[in-house]
Design a protein around this motif. Structure first.
Motif, PDB file in Angstrom:
ATOM      1  N   PRO A 352      -7.992  18.856  -6.831  1.00  0.00           N
ATOM      2  CA  PRO A 352      -8.301  19.075  -8.251  1.00  0.00           C
ATOM      3  C   PRO A 352      -7.061  19.279  -9.114  1.00  0.00           C
ATOM      4  O   PRO A 352      -7.141  19.148 -10.332  1.00  0.00           O
ATOM      5  N   PHE A 353      -5.925  19.596  -8.506  1.00  0.00           N
ATOM      6  CA  PHE A 353      -4.732  19.887  -9.299  1.00  0.00           C
ATOM      7  C   PHE A 353      -3.950  18.631  -9.655  1.00  0.00           C
ATOM      8  O   PHE A 353      -3.042  18.677 -10.467  1.00  0.00           O
ATOM      9  N   MET A 354      -4.269  17.482  -9.028  1.00  0.00           N
ATOM     10  CA  MET A 354      -3.492  16.265  -9.277  1.00  0.00           C
ATOM     11  C   MET A 354      -3.927  15.619 -10.582  1.00  0.00           C
ATOM     12  O   MET A 354      -5.119  15.420 -10.804  1.00  0.00           O
ATOM     13  N   PRO A 355      -2.981  15.267 -11.454  1.00  0.00           N
ATOM     14  CA  PRO A 355      -3.353  14.526 -12.667  1.00  0.00           C
ATOM     15  C   PRO A 355      -3.667  13.079 -12.316  1.00  0.00           C
ATOM     16  O   PRO A 355      -3.180  12.543 -11.329  1.00  0.00           O
ATOM     17  N   GLY A 356      -4.505  12.453 -13.129  1.00  0.00           N
ATOM     18  CA  GLY A 356      -4.847  11.062 -12.902  1.00  0.00           C
ATOM     19  C   GLY A 356      -3.893  10.132 -13.627  1.00  0.00           C
ATOM     20  O   GLY A 356      -3.129  10.526 -14.495  1.00  0.00           O
ATOM     21  N   CYS A 357      -3.933   8.874 -13.228  1.00  0.00           N
ATOM     22  CA  CYS A 357      -3.144   7.872 -13.941  1.00  0.00           C
ATOM     23  C   CYS A 357      -3.683   7.732 -15.352  1.00  0.00           C
ATOM     24  O   CYS A 357      -4.875   7.912 -15.595  1.00  0.00           O
ATOM     25  N   ALA A 358      -2.824   7.355 -16.268  1.00  0.00           N
ATOM     26  CA  ALA A 358      -3.210   7.241 -17.673  1.00  0.00           C
ATOM     27  C   ALA A 358      -4.312   6.210 -17.823  1.00  0.00           C
ATOM     28  O   ALA A 358      -4.197   5.078 -17.353  1.00  0.00           O
ATOM     29  N   GLY A 359      -5.396   6.598 -18.494  1.00  0.00           N
ATOM     30  CA  GLY A 359      -6.489   5.674 -18.768  1.00  0.00           C
ATOM     31  C   GLY A 359      -7.438   5.459 -17.614  1.00  0.00           C
ATOM     32  O   GLY A 359      -8.346   4.643 -17.718  1.00  0.00           O
ATOM     33  N   MET A 360      -7.239   6.156 -16.487  1.00  0.00           N
ATOM     34  CA  MET A 360      -8.094   5.940 -15.321  1.00  0.00           C
ATOM     35  C   MET A 360      -9.090   7.070 -15.193  1.00  0.00           C
ATOM     36  O   MET A 360      -8.767   8.234 -15.446  1.00  0.00           O
ATOM     37  N   PRO A 361     -10.346   6.768 -14.788  1.00  0.00           N
ATOM     38  CA  PRO A 361     -11.326   7.826 -14.547  1.00  0.00           C
ATOM     39  C   PRO A 361     -10.980   8.595 -13.280  1.00  0.00           C
ATOM     40  O   PRO A 361     -10.175   8.163 -12.462  1.00  0.00           O
ATOM     41  N   GLY A 362     -11.615   9.749 -13.104  1.00  0.00           N
ATOM     42  CA  GLY A 362     -11.351  10.559 -11.929  1.00  0.00           C
ATOM     43  C   GLY A 362     -12.051  10.024 -10.699  1.00  0.00           C
ATOM     44  O   GLY A 362     -12.925   9.172 -10.757  1.00  0.00           O
ATOM     45  N   GLY A 363     -11.624  10.567  -9.528  1.00  0.00           N
ATOM     46  CA  GLY A 363     -12.280  10.222  -8.288  1.00  0.00           C
ATOM     47  C   GLY A 363     -11.823   8.895  -7.720  1.00  0.00           C
ATOM     48  O   GLY A 363     -12.616   7.982  -7.575  1.00  0.00           O
ATOM     49  N   TYR A 364     -10.542   8.741  -7.373  1.00  0.00           N
ATOM     50  CA  TYR A 364     -10.055   7.511  -6.777  1.00  0.00           C
ATOM     51  C   TYR A 364      -8.860   7.833  -5.890  1.00  0.00           C
ATOM     52  O   TYR A 364      -8.285   8.920  -5.945  1.00  0.00           O
ATOM     53  N   LEU A 365      -8.486   6.862  -5.055  1.00  0.00           N
ATOM     54  CA  LEU A 365      -7.329   6.967  -4.186  1.00  0.00           C
ATOM     55  C   LEU A 365      -6.432   5.766  -4.424  1.00  0.00           C
ATOM     56  O   LEU A 365      -6.904   4.638  -4.575  1.00  0.00           O
ATOM     57  N   CYS A 366      -5.105   6.007  -4.456  1.00  0.00           N
ATOM     58  CA  CYS A 366      -4.112   4.944  -4.608  1.00  0.00           C
ATOM     59  C   CYS A 366      -3.161   5.012  -3.431  1.00  0.00           C
ATOM     60  O   CYS A 366      -2.623   6.085  -3.125  1.00  0.00           O
ATOM     61  N   ALA A 367      -2.971   3.854  -2.764  1.00  0.00           N
ATOM     62  CA  ALA A 367      -2.014   3.777  -1.664  1.00  0.00           C
ATOM     63  C   ALA A 367      -0.933   2.778  -2.040  1.00  0.00           C
ATOM     64  O   ALA A 367      -1.226   1.606  -2.286  1.00  0.00           O
ATOM     65  N   PRO A 368       0.348   3.217  -2.104  1.00  0.00           N
ATOM     66  CA  PRO A 368       1.419   2.269  -2.445  1.00  0.00           C
ATOM     67  C   PRO A 368       1.700   1.334  -1.266  1.00  0.00           C
ATOM     68  O   PRO A 368       1.487   1.687  -0.104  1.00  0.00           O
ATOM     69  N   LEU A 369       2.175   0.151  -1.579  1.00  0.00           N
ATOM     70  CA  LEU A 369       2.509  -0.848  -0.566  1.00  0.00           C
ATOM     71  C   LEU A 369       4.033  -0.945  -0.494  1.00  0.00           C
ATOM     72  O   LEU A 369       4.684  -1.432  -1.422  1.00  0.00           O
ATOM     73  N   PHE A 370       4.622  -0.443   0.613  1.00  0.00           N
ATOM     74  CA  PHE A 370       6.063  -0.464   0.831  1.00  0.00           C
ATOM     75  C   PHE A 370       6.368  -1.266   2.085  1.00  0.00           C
ATOM     76  O   PHE A 370       5.626  -1.203   3.073  1.00  0.00           O
ATOM     77  N   SER A 371       7.463  -1.985   2.044  1.00  0.00           N
ATOM     78  CA  SER A 371       7.938  -2.695   3.238  1.00  0.00           C
ATOM     79  C   SER A 371       9.442  -2.880   3.126  1.00  0.00           C
ATOM     80  O   SER A 371       9.930  -3.478   2.154  1.00  0.00           O
ATOM     81  N   HIS A 372      10.170  -2.306   4.112  1.00  0.00           N
ATOM     82  CA  HIS A 372      11.634  -2.427   4.161  1.00  0.00           C
ATOM     83  C   HIS A 372      12.267  -1.939   2.851  1.00  0.00           C
ATOM     84  O   HIS A 372      13.192  -2.557   2.329  1.00  0.00           O
ATOM     85  N   GLY A 373      11.740  -0.819   2.327  1.00  0.00           N
ATOM     86  CA  GLY A 373      12.308  -0.229   1.130  1.00  0.00           C
ATOM     87  C   GLY A 373      11.914  -0.906  -0.164  1.00  0.00           C
ATOM     88  O   GLY A 373      12.373  -0.501  -1.230  1.00  0.00           O
ATOM     89  N   GLU A 374      11.069  -1.923  -0.099  1.00  0.00           N
ATOM     90  CA  GLU A 374      10.662  -2.651  -1.300  1.00  0.00           C
ATOM     91  C   GLU A 374       9.232  -2.273  -1.667  1.00  0.00           C
ATOM     92  O   GLU A 374       8.353  -2.217  -0.803  1.00  0.00           O
TER      93      GLU A 374
END
Length: 589
Positions: A352-374
């Protein structure tokens, strides 16, 4: 209850039998009284039914007399019946004992209303001024048919009430016979009760023990069983302890089965993830990989809505590449906390303490895609209402790792492919790719499709290099290639085979279309105002040769014809377009 109390209770059946006999006699008398009341109610209903029929006949007689005589006095029975029959029907409905009777009464009421609306009232209204029409309405038989239906309905009610009256009488006789049988049975039961009590006591004492033995066998065979906690207190305590033990065994087995099912489901999910990895490894481009992901991600993350977004070439935007379920907004790279922190982030009840991305509704998960530092992009999912967020987060991380590795590999593959088929200076296709596309175009042209090619060369390019230097020459090549790329139609292949030579392969274009495009390109280049490092390079022109594939011709012949036309343009003074067939005809003439 202890065992000694049970033995004392074996005498209770004798007392219970006497009490039951008294109650049965009392019940028989009550049922007799009820039967008499039902007979009276049924007879009352019959009388009301007859009264209803009388009112209907009075109404019909009054209307008929009025139509015949024209005297209003004859309508008195009609009005009297009209005022009385609703109350009679209402009373009959209150006394009805079944839905069928109430439905029949409703039908009769509707028919009476229909007869009034369609026959009686029109006849009364027509008789003073148009007696002939009133008589014609009588002769039409409409009123008779409706009244026949009313009589039939009333007759059905009378018949039903008659059957009820006969049934009640028959039930009264049966009750008397039943009372006689009860008295005889009570006497016989007293004689047999002593034997029955002995057998019952033995069963009460041995039954729980036998059931406990059967339950023990079921626990051994099936893993769980429950026995009835009955009998004396000592037996119930033993049965209760057995049931607790059985529940523990059953819960242990169920827990083991659930764990096995979860493990099997996880293994199946891992197999799906492995199949996705195999499919992505077999993909030949990023576009093909994202198409595979758009189909696979909904299965790997069921019950969710989501999207896969990738960085654009400038890495200042996230572009949607695949989506499923409900549409989600695509965030900017700077507003995504997952990209900022480099780990899976989410909002909702678990954080509950995490702010959401701008303009996005609550209740979601974001996973970044990283490979070899990119940073390649991200996967965003919106869970369903009953989703297990912990399990979903773990699955999303596993999917993101596989997707990141696959996308990195596909991007590298695309870059290597582009490097192998592109000219590094101009960005146009190189000779190798041109030859491959030419072979494909020639094969397609065998089915009747036109194929044309434009060969062009920068005029006096060596003089330009010698005068202004090779950097200025490269700048001229870049500007001419940009003009060629802008004018190249979709599906064509603009290429730089080498040096100052360029080629434009035009599938599905005939010679006339190719010549027109070549002329446009010539004029575009001629109009260029070229300069390099602040130094004007002067006017740059190109010579162009256009050729079309002859029926049964080869790719080598097509290229040779275009080159010959190009040389002819050079010989004719440069800065012009020469069509291969037209030049041959000009030479012959």
């Amino acid at each position: 209850m202890r065992l000694r109390h049970l033995l004392l209770l074996t005498q209770l059946p004798f007392w219970a039998l006497l009490l039951a006999t008294f109650l049965i006699l009392q019940g028989s008398l009550d049922r007799r009284v009820q039967t008499v009341e039902q007979v009276n109610e049924t007879r009352t209903q019959l009388e009301r039914t007859a009264e209803l029929l009388t009112h209907v006949l009075d109404m019909e007689t009054g209307v008929r007399g009025y139509v015949i005589s024209g005297q209003p006095a004859f309508l008195e029975p009609y009005y009297r019946g009209e005022a009385a029959f609703p109350a009679v029907i209402g009373t009959l409905r209150e006394g009805a004992t079944s839905d069928a009777e109430r439905a029949r009464l409703a039908r009769i009421s509707a028919l009476i209303g229909q007869w009034q609306a369609e026959v009686a009232q029109p006849e009364i209204r027509l008789r003073p001024d148009r007696p002939a029409e009133a008589e014609a309405l009588v002769r039409s038989g409409r009123g008779k048919r409706i009244l026949d239906q009313i009589r039939a309905g009333i007759g059905g009610i009378e018949e039903s009430l008659g059957r009820q009256l006969r049934d009640v009488d028959a039930r009264a006789q049966a009750q008397l016979g039943e009372l006689r049988r009860v008295l005889v049975g009570a006497a016989v039961t007293l004689l047999l009760l002593s034997v029955g009590i002995t057998l019952l006591t033995a069963r009460l004492l041995t039954g729980p023990l036998s059931e406990l033995g059967r339950g023990t066998r079921r626990v051994t065979d099936q893993g769980g069983a429950a026995v009835t906690e009955r009998g004396p207190r000592e037996y119930r305590e033993l049965a209760g302890a057995f049931n607790r033990m059985s529940r523990g065994v059953q819960e242990a087995r169920e827990s083991s089965a659930r764990a096995a099912d979860e493990l099997a489901a996880h293994n199946a999910w891992l197999s799906e993830l492995a199949r996705l990895s195999d499919a992505l490894q077999a993909a030949s481009s990023v576009a093909e990989g994202t198409e595979i992901l758009s189909r696979a991600l909904p299965h790997l993350l069921p019950g969710t809505s989501g999207q896969l977004a990738q960085h654009n070439a400038s890495r200042n935007l996230l572009l949607p590449a695949a989506a499923w379920g409900e549409a989600l907004l695509t965030p900017g790279p700077d507003s995504c906390w997952a990209l900022r922190r480099g780990e899976t982030q989410g909002t909702g009840a678990d954080r509950p303490f995490m702010p959401g991305c701008a303009g996005m509704p609550g209740g979601y998960l974001c996973a970044p895609l990283f490979s070899h530092g990119e940073t390649l992009g991200l996967i965003r999912v919106q869970p369903g209402p009953d989703a297990d967020l912990g399990a979903l987060r773990e699955a999303l991380n596993d999917v993101a790792r596989q997707v990141a590795l696959a996308l990195a590999s596909l991007r590298l593959q695309d870059r290597l492919l582009q490097q192998s088929i592109r000219d590094p200076l101009t960005g146009l296709f190189n000779r190798r790719h041109l030859e491959a596309q030419l072979a494909t175009g020639v094969a397609a042209a065998q089915g009747g499709e036109p194929l044309s090619i434009v060969a062009l060369d920068i005029d006096h390019f060596k003089r330009l290099n010698d005068t202004f230097g090779h950097d200025a020459g490269d700048a001229a090549l870049v500007r001419v290639s940009a003009a060629l790329r802008e004018l190249a139609p979709p599906g064509s292949t603009p290429a730089r085979p080498g040096g100052e030579e360029f080629t434009l392969l035009l599938p599905h274009a005939d010679l006339t279309e190719a010549a027109a495009l070549a002329e446009t390109l010539r004029a575009r280049v001629e109009a260029l105002d070229l300069s390099h490092d602040g130094i004007a390079l002067g006017q740059v022109t190109v010579s162009l040769g256009v050729a079309g594939l002859a029926p049964g011709g080869s790719g080598e012949a097509l290229v040779a014809a275009a080159d010959q036309a190009l040389y002819a343009a050079k010989r004719a003074g440069r800065n012009r377009v020469v069509v291969a067939g037209a030049q041959e005809r000009a030479d012959r003439s």
